[in-house]
Motif scaffolding. Structure first.
Motif, short mmCIF file in Angstrom:
data_model
loop_
_atom_site.label_atom_id
_atom_site.label_comp_id
_atom_site.label_asym_id
_atom_site.label_seq_id
_atom_site.Cartn_x
_atom_site.Cartn_y
_atom_site.Cartn_z
N ASP A 1 76.09 30.77 -31.04
CA ASP A 1 76.51 29.85 -29.93
C ASP A 1 75.25 28.78 -29.65
O ASP A 1 74.48 29.45 -28.90
CB ASP A 1 77.08 30.60 -28.73
N LEU A 2 75.40 27.64 -29.94
CA LEU A 2 74.25 26.76 -29.87
C LEU A 2 74.16 26.15 -28.27
O LEU A 2 73.17 25.77 -28.00
CB LEU A 2 74.47 25.52 -30.64
N SER A 3 75.28 26.42 -27.56
CA SER A 3 75.02 26.09 -26.07
C SER A 3 74.31 27.12 -25.21
O SER A 3 74.17 26.95 -24.12
CB SER A 3 76.67 26.11 -25.50
N LYS A 4 74.17 28.45 -25.85
CA LYS A 4 73.38 29.62 -25.22
C LYS A 4 71.80 29.62 -25.55
O LYS A 4 71.30 28.82 -26.60
CB LYS A 4 73.96 30.67 -25.43
N ASN A 5 71.14 30.16 -24.72
CA ASN A 5 69.56 30.25 -25.00
C ASN A 5 69.02 31.51 -25.64
O ASN A 5 69.72 32.48 -25.44
CB ASN A 5 68.86 30.11 -23.45
N ASP A 6 68.31 31.50 -26.47
CA ASP A 6 67.45 32.46 -26.88
C ASP A 6 68.31 33.42 -27.85
O ASP A 6 69.26 33.12 -28.26
CB ASP A 6 66.43 33.30 -26.03
N ASN A 7 67.89 34.79 -27.36
CA ASN A 7 68.80 35.80 -28.43
C ASN A 7 70.24 36.09 -27.88
O ASN A 7 70.99 36.65 -28.35
CB ASN A 7 67.96 37.05 -28.23
N ASP A 8 70.59 35.36 -26.63
CA ASP A 8 71.89 35.77 -26.28
C ASP A 8 72.98 34.83 -26.84
O ASP A 8 74.25 35.13 -26.77
CB ASP A 8 72.01 35.13 -24.56
N LYS A 9 72.48 33.85 -27.62
CA LYS A 9 73.56 33.03 -28.67
C LYS A 9 73.91 33.69 -29.81
O LYS A 9 75.08 33.09 -30.21
CB LYS A 9 72.79 31.69 -28.88
N TYR A 10 73.43 34.98 -29.98
CA TYR A 10 73.75 35.59 -31.37
C TYR A 10 74.96 36.58 -30.97
O TYR A 10 74.73 37.36 -30.32
CB TYR A 10 72.65 36.13 -32.06
N GLN A 11 75.82 36.87 -31.93
CA GLN A 11 76.83 37.85 -32.26
C GLN A 11 77.01 38.35 -33.36
O GLN A 11 76.96 37.58 -34.25
CB GLN A 11 78.05 37.41 -31.54
N TYR A 12 76.53 39.88 -33.60
CA TYR A 12 76.81 40.21 -35.04
C TYR A 12 78.00 41.28 -35.09
O TYR A 12 78.30 42.03 -34.03
CB TYR A 12 75.47 41.00 -35.15
N THR B 1 79.23 25.81 -32.44
CA THR B 1 79.27 27.16 -32.95
C THR B 1 79.03 27.21 -34.59
O THR B 1 79.75 26.73 -35.29
CB THR B 1 80.54 28.00 -32.33
N LEU B 2 78.16 28.12 -35.02
CA LEU B 2 77.67 28.32 -36.06
C LEU B 2 78.31 29.77 -36.53
O LEU B 2 78.25 30.78 -35.77
CB LEU B 2 76.51 28.22 -36.65
N SER B 3 78.91 29.82 -37.82
CA SER B 3 79.27 31.02 -38.27
C SER B 3 78.77 31.38 -39.81
O SER B 3 78.88 30.61 -40.66
CB SER B 3 81.00 31.19 -38.35
#
Length: 796
Positions: free
Chosen positions: A438-449, A412-414
């Protein structure tokens, strides 16, 4: 000057000048006595001067022997030689006019050219040859806090400015001690030459106070620029209780470059336990006084299941006093490589650190981390962080987390910018804009803003009659995640906490009031309903406890019953599926459901009891806590996992038992409210048996909590103060599956570390396969480190 003193001076001068070989001496004294037909002259406090030699002698009592031309001075004697810039102080001196020699027959202090101070006794000073001789213990100190000790006296040639001695020891400004024989100390050129040298460094000089660093050599030449020692043996190892040092470095020439602050070794053999291991023609490293200096750092070797063994050769470059750079290239044995670097800079009110790497294989992969934190003013600080990677598995494959301090997770990157300010002593505010990946998820679903979140806290002073404190807390955020899910939240808490009230019977009571205003707006949220939502919640807590104590012959018992009334008349949200677990530690917490957006709905009474037995060293011997929640009615909106949705919750608690000084047991549990079964059990056992220390952690979740059973063990056996074997493992007992185990052997002294580690992993982590590996580490403290690894990958 009165006529009597003038006559005394004339008489004394004529007496002294009656011999052609004598020096012309002028004497000033208020009391002069002449006896034995003018051959003996006695004088009280005064001054004798020899103008031709620029000499002056002060003292309390003077005796002049005219026949032998000797002047003896007693008490507070001060000899001042302005021509040679030397001052000698003593309690008794004899000045021979014929030999032009000065003898001191007591403890003597000498100041030479205002640069050196000499403490000695019984000296002989030949004014003609300008030599000072002492056979007694002598101490010389300079203006740089260096102390020179001459145990068998010295010869000080003031004309050549050379001090010679059979034995000398030196204590420098870092408390390092130097011992050598047949030495010459050249004050004019600031140079030392000697034989049979031994340098006893301060124990902590190389960073470890348990060291006993020593350097020995056959001869030494030292000046302002460098120190050169020939045929040296150097080690930082402590030899106490050992037959030999762990390692030694034998060099033909050792050089300390004082300008570059560098230790240099030429034609060296590294010996380990008296066996020659490695020959090194030349190498160097900064001396221990250097905090930042360009040069190669310790290289090391490591293995990788995915890319094989590698060698890392870091290089540190000091750009300036406020900037530096470390290049950390890693070369793999299969011709692959990764280039990693770290840049650091200190500004006036902030600090920057950045880490970057690049790997070229099939596709180019990179990472970039940066962190800047500082102050805007004395009340406001900020922090800016960036974390980015071009390949989701890149951090794990190359173990980037082990080579940088800027990340805590490789999955997980922050990235964020945060500002915190203390408006006054009772008011604070902070706000953050964040991006999670979240590097374990794919495409755009990995991002949280999150843009932004904020917290505002205000402690409001109340009159003493209120007997409590009042706090206002406002917090909120906007969040966008999984591409199309949006949440906005503003929460306002008004919280009053009373002081403790003590009744005549010893009952301690406090209460608190919480009014919560909660506002949300969401779209496609997995937490909140997709609409505008405005709620007001309120909670009243009243807690009473009765501490009891009983003193016994060898211990004391402490018992404390606790009761807490909770009234929450407002509505709440449905959180029945929350994975909330009630433990005794949070049983009486105002927010035991772990939600910031609501309070626990309904009315309840929490009951608990705490028991503890202590010895008279205030050490806990036995402890037992037990508690439960009773509600007036069922509430199916509350978490069902802990039975908070029922009229009675699970029975939770813990047990501590210290069997003896080497064994203790901790047990945490959560039993079904009807005691039909156990939902959760956690047992920690730690015991010691001689040099064996082992800890077991057993956790099982059943029935309402799930279906798992895990056991962990960490064991270490200290064979001796230097040898140890350790074992670690984790096993899933339900599936009879061992996640990993690790067996290690370690040999460690104050200066040498050697360890071997065998590890076997049985689980996958993304694209990384199960593996087994054998690591080894050899470290010559504080200089070099060698690592290695052999790996096997298991295919399914």
């Amino acid at each position: 000057m009165n006529i009597k003193i003038f006559i005394n001076i004339i008489i004394f001068t004529l007496l002294i000048n009656s011999n052609l070989n004598a020096q012309t001496v002028f004497f000033d004294s208020k009391n002069i006595k002449i006896e034995k037909n003018g051959n003996m002259v006695f004088a009280s406090k005064g001054v004798a001067e020899i103008p031709s030699k620029n000499l002056k002698i002060e003292g309390e009592k003077f005796v002049y022997d005219r026949e032998n031309f000797e002047l003896t001075i007693f008490d507070n004697v001060k000899y001042i030689d302005t021509e040679n810039d030397i001052i000698i102080e003593s309690q008794k001196m004899i000045f021979s006019e014929l030999e032009n020699k000065l003898l001191s027959q007591s403890e003597t202090n000498i100041a030479y050219k205002k640069n050196y101070k000499i403490k000695t006794s019984n000296i002989s000073y030949n004014i003609n040859s300008k030599k000072i001789l002492s056979k007694d213990y002598t101490e010389v100190s300079d203006n740089f806090d260096n102390i020179f000790l001459f145990s068998e006296g010295l010869i000080f040639d003031m004309f050549k400015e050379i001090i010679s001695s059979k034995k000398i020891s030196i204590k420098d400004q870092n408390n390092n001690k130097y011992f050598f024989e047949n030495s010459k100390l050249n004050l004019k050129q600031n140079e030392i030459a000697g034989k049979e040298l031994k340098i006893d460094f301060e124990d902590s000089f190389f960073g470890n106070e348990n060291n006993d660093p020593v350097l020995k050599g056959s001869s030494i030449i030292s000046n302002e620029r460098n120190t050169r020692i020939f045929k040296t043996v150097f080690s930082t190892c402590n030899k106490t209780g050992k037959n030999c040092r762990g390692w030694e470095l034998q060099s033909e020439i050792f050089t300390h470059d004082k300008i570059k602050k560098l230790f240099e070794y030429e034609k060296s053999w590294l010996k380990v336990f008296n066996k020659k291991l490695i020959y090194v023609p030349y190498f160097n490293h900064p001396d221990p006084t250097v905090k930042r200096k360009s040069g190669f750092l310790n290289p090391f070797y490591k293995g990788s299941s995915n890319l094989g063994s590698s060698i890392n050769i870091p290089y540190f470059y000091s750009i300036s006093n406020s900037k530096d750079f470390t290049l950390k290239p890693r070369f793999y044995l299969n011709n692959d490589y990764i280039l990693q670097s770290e840049y650091r800079e200190a500004f006036k009110n902030s600090n920057l650190i950045a880490d970057f790497s690049i790997n070229r294989k099939k596709n180019t992969s990179t990472h970039f981390f940066a962190e800047l934190d500082g102050e805007i003013n004395e009340n406001t600080n900020y922090k800016f962080q960036v974390q980015n990677v071009t390949n989701d598995n890149y951090l794990k494959i190359h173990d980037i987390k082990e080579y940088t301090s800027l990340i805590d997770s490789d999955s997980t990157l922050s990235s964020f910018i945060k500002v915190e300010t203390n408006i006054d002593e009772n008011t604070s505010f902070n706000s953050t804009i964040k991006l999670y990946e979240d590097l374990s998820k794919n495409d755009n679903d990995k991002y949280q803003y999150i843009f932004p979140d904020f917290n505002f806290i205000k402690n409001i002073k109340l009159e003493e009659s209120y007997n409590g404190t009042f706090e206002f807390l406002s917090s909120g955020f906007q969040k966008l995640y999984e591409t199309n899910k949006y949440e906005a939240l503003i929460n306002n808490d008004f919280n009053f906490n009373s002081y403790d009230f003590l009744s005549p019977r010893g009952i301690i009571t406090d209460y608190s009031l919480l009014l919560k205003n909660f506002n949300t707006y969401s779209e496609n949220s997995t937490v909140y309903e997709s609409k505008n939502d405005h709620e007001i919640f309120g909670t009243f807590l009243l807690k009473s406890e009765l501490p009891l104590k009983k003193e016994l012959d060898s211990s004391r018992n402490l018992l404390k019953p606790i009761i807490q009334l909770r009234i929450s008349p407002t509505n709440g949200k449905n959180i029945s599926s929350d994975d909330t677990q009630i433990k005794f530690d949070n049983l009486f917490s105002p927010n035991r459901i772990g939600r910031s957006d609501m309070v626990e709905k309904g009315n309840s009474i929490s009951l608990g009891v705490e028991f503890e037995k202590q010895n008279y060293n205030n050490e806990k011997i036995l402890g037992f806590n037990l508690g439960s929640v009773i509600k007036d009615k069922k509430n199916h909106d509350l978490p069902s996992k802990t039975k908070l949705d029922q009229t009675r919750s699970d029975l939770v608690g813990n047990l501590f038992f210290k069997v003896n000084n080497k064994t203790e047991i901790n047990y945490n549990f959560s039993y079904d409210r009807d005691l039909d079964y156990s939902n959760y059990d956690s047992v920690d056992v730690i015991f010691e048996l001689n040099k064996l220390t082992s800890s077991f952690n057993y956790i099982t979740e059943n029935h309402d909590f799930g279906n798992s059973e895990i056991i962990k063990n960490d064991t270490i056996f200290e064979i001796s103060d230097e040898h140890a074997i350790s074992f670690n493992t984790t096993k899933d007992l339900k599936d009879d599956f061992t996640q990993f185990y690790k067996l290690s052997y370690e040999y460690e002294t104050d200066c040498l570390l050697a360890s071997f580690e065998y590890q076997k992993k049985f689980f996958r982590d993304g694209s990384l396969l199960p593996d087994e590996s054998l690591f080894f580490l050899i470290k010559f403290i504080p200089f070099a480190e060698l690592r290695g690894a052999a790996n096997t990958v298991f295919e399914n």
